[in-house]
Write a protein that holds these residues in place. Structure first.
Motif, PDB file in Angstrom:
ATOM      1  N   VAL A   1       0.857  -1.184   0.000  1.00 56.69           N
ATOM      2  CA  VAL A   1       0.000   0.000   0.000  1.00 56.69           C
ATOM      3  C   VAL A   1       0.890   1.231   0.000  1.00 56.69           C
ATOM      4  O   VAL A   1       1.665   1.462   0.941  1.00 56.69           O
ATOM      5  CB  VAL A   1      -0.919   0.015   1.242  1.00 56.69           C
ATOM      6  N   GLU A   2       0.830   1.987  -1.061  1.00 60.43           N
ATOM      7  CA  GLU A   2       1.643   3.196  -1.175  1.00 60.43           C
ATOM      8  C   GLU A   2       1.023   4.309  -0.339  1.00 60.43           C
ATOM      9  O   GLU A   2      -0.136   4.676  -0.533  1.00 60.43           O
ATOM     10  CB  GLU A   2       1.728   3.640  -2.649  1.00 60.43           C
ATOM     11  N   LYS A   3       1.818   4.827   0.609  1.00 61.80           N
ATOM     12  CA  LYS A   3       1.345   5.933   1.419  1.00 61.80           C
ATOM     13  C   LYS A   3       1.419   7.220   0.599  1.00 61.80           C
ATOM     14  O   LYS A   3       2.371   7.426  -0.145  1.00 61.80           O
ATOM     15  CB  LYS A   3       2.204   6.083   2.674  1.00 61.80           C
ATOM     16  N   PRO A   4       0.442   8.032   0.716  1.00 60.59           N
ATOM     17  CA  PRO A   4       0.479   9.298  -0.045  1.00 60.59           C
ATOM     18  C   PRO A   4       1.646  10.166   0.398  1.00 60.59           C
ATOM     19  O   PRO A   4       1.863  10.368   1.605  1.00 60.59           O
ATOM     20  CB  PRO A   4      -0.868   9.951   0.295  1.00 60.59           C
ATOM     21  N   ARG A   5       2.439  10.636  -0.546  1.00 58.55           N
ATOM     22  CA  ARG A   5       3.610  11.442  -0.225  1.00 58.55           C
ATOM     23  C   ARG A   5       3.196  12.879   0.085  1.00 58.55           C
ATOM     24  O   ARG A   5       2.270  13.414  -0.503  1.00 58.55           O
ATOM     25  CB  ARG A   5       4.607  11.427  -1.386  1.00 58.55           C
ATOM     26  N   ARG A   6       3.961  13.444   1.008  1.00 62.92           N
ATOM     27  CA  ARG A   6       3.715  14.817   1.426  1.00 62.92           C
ATOM     28  C   ARG A   6       4.103  15.764   0.298  1.00 62.92           C
ATOM     29  O   ARG A   6       5.217  15.702  -0.219  1.00 62.92           O
ATOM     30  CB  ARG A   6       4.550  15.088   2.676  1.00 62.92           C
ATOM     31  N   LYS A   7       3.200  16.610  -0.121  1.00 59.82           N
ATOM     32  CA  LYS A   7       3.492  17.559  -1.181  1.00 59.82           C
ATOM     33  C   LYS A   7       4.095  18.832  -0.583  1.00 59.82           C
ATOM     34  O   LYS A   7       3.642  19.322   0.448  1.00 59.82           O
ATOM     35  CB  LYS A   7       2.221  17.899  -1.970  1.00 59.82           C
ATOM     36  N   ILE A   8       5.144  19.340  -1.254  1.00 63.41           N
ATOM     37  CA  ILE A   8       5.833  20.534  -0.797  1.00 63.41           C
ATOM     38  C   ILE A   8       5.331  21.730  -1.603  1.00 63.41           C
ATOM     39  O   ILE A   8       5.335  21.711  -2.838  1.00 63.41           O
ATOM     40  CB  ILE A   8       7.356  20.401  -0.974  1.00 63.41           C
ATOM     41  N   THR A   9       4.878  22.742  -0.887  1.00 64.16           N
ATOM     42  CA  THR A   9       4.366  23.929  -1.570  1.00 64.16           C
ATOM     43  C   THR A   9       5.528  24.828  -2.003  1.00 64.16           C
ATOM     44  O   THR A   9       6.665  24.687  -1.537  1.00 64.16           O
ATOM     45  CB  THR A   9       3.437  24.726  -0.636  1.00 64.16           C
ATOM     46  N   ALA A  10       5.230  25.779  -2.876  1.00 63.43           N
ATOM     47  CA  ALA A  10       6.248  26.717  -3.338  1.00 63.43           C
ATOM     48  C   ALA A  10       6.769  27.569  -2.182  1.00 63.43           C
ATOM     49  O   ALA A  10       7.965  27.892  -2.111  1.00 63.43           O
ATOM     50  CB  ALA A  10       5.663  27.611  -4.438  1.00 63.43           C
ATOM     51  N   HIS A  11       5.888  27.918  -1.258  1.00 65.47           N
ATOM     52  CA  HIS A  11       6.305  28.697  -0.082  1.00 65.47           C
ATOM     53  C   HIS A  11       7.283  27.895   0.777  1.00 65.47           C
ATOM     54  O   HIS A  11       8.294  28.434   1.249  1.00 65.47           O
ATOM     55  CB  HIS A  11       5.068  29.080   0.741  1.00 65.47           C
ATOM     56  N   GLU A  12       6.987  26.604   0.959  1.00 63.98           N
ATOM     57  CA  GLU A  12       7.881  25.755   1.758  1.00 63.98           C
ATOM     58  C   GLU A  12       9.233  25.563   1.063  1.00 63.98           C
ATOM     59  O   GLU A  12      10.273  25.489   1.721  1.00 63.98           O
ATOM     60  CB  GLU A  12       7.214  24.405   2.023  1.00 63.98           C
ATOM     61  N   LEU A  13       9.218  25.478  -0.262  1.00 65.37           N
ATOM     62  CA  LEU A  13      10.473  25.356  -1.002  1.00 65.37           C
ATOM     63  C   LEU A  13      11.365  26.579  -0.776  1.00 65.37           C
ATOM     64  O   LEU A  13      12.583  26.451  -0.626  1.00 65.37           O
ATOM     65  CB  LEU A  13      10.185  25.192  -2.503  1.00 65.37           C
ATOM     66  N   ARG A  14      10.755  27.757  -0.751  1.00 60.28           N
ATOM     67  CA  ARG A  14      11.539  28.967  -0.504  1.00 60.28           C
ATOM     68  C   ARG A  14      12.119  28.956   0.912  1.00 60.28           C
ATOM     69  O   ARG A  14      13.251  29.393   1.124  1.00 60.28           O
ATOM     70  CB  ARG A  14      10.671  30.204  -0.729  1.00 60.28           C
ATOM     71  N   LYS A  15      11.343  28.457   1.860  1.00 60.51           N
ATOM     72  CA  LYS A  15      11.837  28.356   3.241  1.00 60.51           C
ATOM     73  C   LYS A  15      13.019  27.395   3.332  1.00 60.51           C
ATOM     74  O   LYS A  15      14.013  27.663   4.025  1.00 60.51           O
ATOM     75  CB  LYS A  15      10.708  27.886   4.167  1.00 60.51           C
ATOM     76  N   VAL A  16      12.922  26.266   2.615  1.00 62.46           N
ATOM     77  CA  VAL A  16      14.015  25.289   2.613  1.00 62.46           C
ATOM     78  C   VAL A  16      15.269  25.887   1.998  1.00 62.46           C
ATOM     79  O   VAL A  16      16.385  25.693   2.508  1.00 62.46           O
ATOM     80  CB  VAL A  16      13.591  24.007   1.850  1.00 62.46           C
ATOM     81  N   LYS A  17      15.109  26.637   0.914  1.00 60.49           N
ATOM     82  CA  LYS A  17      16.261  27.250   0.252  1.00 60.49           C
ATOM     83  C   LYS A  17      16.954  28.246   1.170  1.00 60.49           C
ATOM     84  O   LYS A  17      18.195  28.298   1.252  1.00 60.49           O
ATOM     85  CB  LYS A  17      15.805  27.936  -1.037  1.00 60.49           C
ATOM     86  N   ARG A  18      16.170  29.052   1.893  1.00 60.39           N
ATOM     87  CA  ARG A  18      16.754  30.013   2.823  1.00 60.39           C
ATOM     88  C   ARG A  18      17.463  29.299   3.972  1.00 60.39           C
ATOM     89  O   ARG A  18      18.544  29.703   4.404  1.00 60.39           O
ATOM     90  CB  ARG A  18      15.672  30.951   3.363  1.00 60.39           C
ATOM     91  N   ALA A  19      16.844  28.230   4.458  1.00 61.19           N
ATOM     92  CA  ALA A  19      17.453  27.484   5.568  1.00 61.19           C
ATOM     93  C   ALA A  19      18.755  26.824   5.147  1.00 61.19           C
ATOM     94  O   ALA A  19      19.725  26.803   5.911  1.00 61.19           O
ATOM     95  CB  ALA A  19      16.466  26.423   6.073  1.00 61.19           C
ATOM     96  N   ALA A  20      18.798  26.285   3.921  1.00 59.73           N
ATOM     97  CA  ALA A  20      20.029  25.650   3.428  1.00 59.73           C
ATOM     98  C   ALA A  20      21.156  26.669   3.302  1.00 59.73           C
ATOM     99  O   ALA A  20      22.328  26.350   3.531  1.00 59.73           O
ATOM    100  CB  ALA A  20      19.766  24.972   2.083  1.00 59.73           C
ATOM    101  N   ALA A  21      20.812  27.916   2.942  1.00 60.42           N
ATOM    102  CA  ALA A  21      21.827  28.968   2.822  1.00 60.42           C
ATOM    103  C   ALA A  21      22.342  29.408   4.191  1.00 60.42           C
ATOM    104  O   ALA A  21      23.519  29.715   4.354  1.00 60.42           O
ATOM    105  CB  ALA A  21      21.251  30.162   2.071  1.00 60.42           C
ATOM    106  N   LYS A  22      21.443  29.414   5.191  1.00 54.70           N
ATOM    107  CA  LYS A  22      21.821  29.848   6.546  1.00 54.70           C
ATOM    108  C   LYS A  22      22.514  28.751   7.344  1.00 54.70           C
ATOM    109  O   LYS A  22      23.197  29.041   8.325  1.00 54.70           O
ATOM    110  CB  LYS A  22      20.578  30.317   7.312  1.00 54.70           C
ATOM    111  N   MET A  23      22.311  27.493   6.946  1.00 55.58           N
ATOM    112  CA  MET A  23      22.842  26.356   7.722  1.00 55.58           C
ATOM    113  C   MET A  23      23.763  25.498   6.861  1.00 55.58           C
ATOM    114  O   MET A  23      23.416  24.366   6.500  1.00 55.58           O
ATOM    115  CB  MET A  23      21.686  25.507   8.262  1.00 55.58           C
TER     116      MET A  23
END
Length: 338
Positions: free
Chosen positions: A54-76
């Motif tokens: 049974v394939e569990k539904p994957r969590r979808k990443i929004t465009a806003h969350e992608l921007r947050k991840v990009k900023r976090a990767a730059a800061k960390m």
């Protein structure tokens, strides 16, 4: 008719054949002299087959969350994917998805060993390059220290292993084994030293000056002509023991002062050509994953490797200084390749 625990492979094959011939489960049980319940259980399990995953539904990443991840990767920098996503309060994302997202915006890299350059550092590097742009670098003595360990830098013991052969097991030491501090200098096509700092001696201003007196001045500088001493420029980096008032005053009493003592910009190991000499020596003493069992043996290896460095190699790196200064100016004080 006795009941056995498991059906053999041969019995299972016969059951399949009898079923294909149209025999009932009861008749098959009688033919094989096995319990009817065992035959029925095997038939039922075979008809059910494997359960579908049974394939569990994957969590979808929004465009806003992608921007947050990009900023976090730059800061960390150098943070794990888990730490980056946790800092953004994004949960329920599989590790494979995290890594796939980060690969689109970042790369897995090792930490830089060079010190970071700020605006002031870059300006001082540019000023230094402009000051010495017309200098005759064949008159400059480039000096520095290097520490060598018994095992060499991490990750150097790597190479091809033949098929069927096992990789050699490196020696392990609980306390690291210590190391040897080596001082040397290069000028034009000549190597000065190397000289070994006595084990256990911490180089402060007093011990550094005493070391120079016992090695550099007594064993090399004293033998040079007056004209050579008059034109030679002494270079050392900004280590506390080098740049202190005590060391500066001591060198001045030796005649090394003002224009004869080169000023040095901060955070600039890439501008010192003797770093190339250290690379040559380390590649030689640690080749093929070489390890040492004593400090004396690694020192002997350094001396032997230094003897094998010919004048042309030294001349090549000392003559590269004009190009290094132009590169510093072209990069507006940024790091250059050595």
């Amino acid at each position: 008719m006795g009941q056995k625990k498991d059906l053999t492979g041969s019995e299972k094959s016969k059951i399949v054949r009898y079923l294909a011939e149209g025999c009932s489960s009861l008749k098959i049980a009688k033919l094989l002299k096995r319990d009817h319940r065992t035959i029925k259980r095997f038939i039922q399990n075979s008809q059910q087959g494997r359960k579908k995953r049974v394939e569990k539904p994957r969590r979808k990443i929004t465009a806003h969350e992608l921007r947050k991840v990009k900023r976090a990767a730059a800061k960390m920098p150098l943070a794990t994917s888990l730490a980056i996503f946790q800092s953004c309060n994004i949960t329920g994302v599989p590790k494979s998805t995290k890594c796939a997202i980060l690969r689109d915006m970042a790369k897995v890299r090792k930490a830089e060993r060079r010190p970071p350059l700020n605006k002031t550092h870059k300006l001082k590097r540019q000023d230094w390059a402009k000051k010495y742009l017309k200098t005759d670098f064949s008159k400059v003595l480039w000096t520095d220290e290097m520490r060598v360990s018994l095992d060499g830098p991490d990750g150097w013991a790597r190479g091809w292993i033949g098929k069927g052969q096992r990789a050699p097991v490196p020696l392990r030491r609980q306390q690291g084994g210590g190391g040897v501090l080596v001082w040397a200098g290069i000028i034009k096509d000549e190597l000065v030293g190397p000289f070994r700092v006595e084990d256990g001696v911490k180089l402060n201003s007093q011990s550094y000056c005493q070391f120079l007196e016992d090695t550099f001045f007594k064993q090399w500088y004293r033998k040079k002509s007056a004209s050579f001493k008059k034109n030679m420029i002494f270079m050392q980096d900004n280590a506390p023991s080098h740049a202190s008032k005590y060391s500066t005053a001591w060198l001045a009493r030796k005649g090394i002062k003002e224009e004869k003592l080169m000023t040095w910009p901060p955070c600039s190991p890439d501008l010192n050509p003797i770093e190339n000499l250290w690379s040559i020596i380390k590649c030689e003493i640690y080749k093929e994953g070489k390890q040492y069992t004593s400090l004396n043996s690694v020192w002997e290896a350094v001396v032997a490797a230094a003897r094998n460095v010919d004048g042309e190699q030294i001349k090549t790196v000392t003559e590269s200084m004009d190009g290094r200064l132009l590169s510093v100016l072209a990069k507006k004080g940024g790091y250059i390749g050595r």
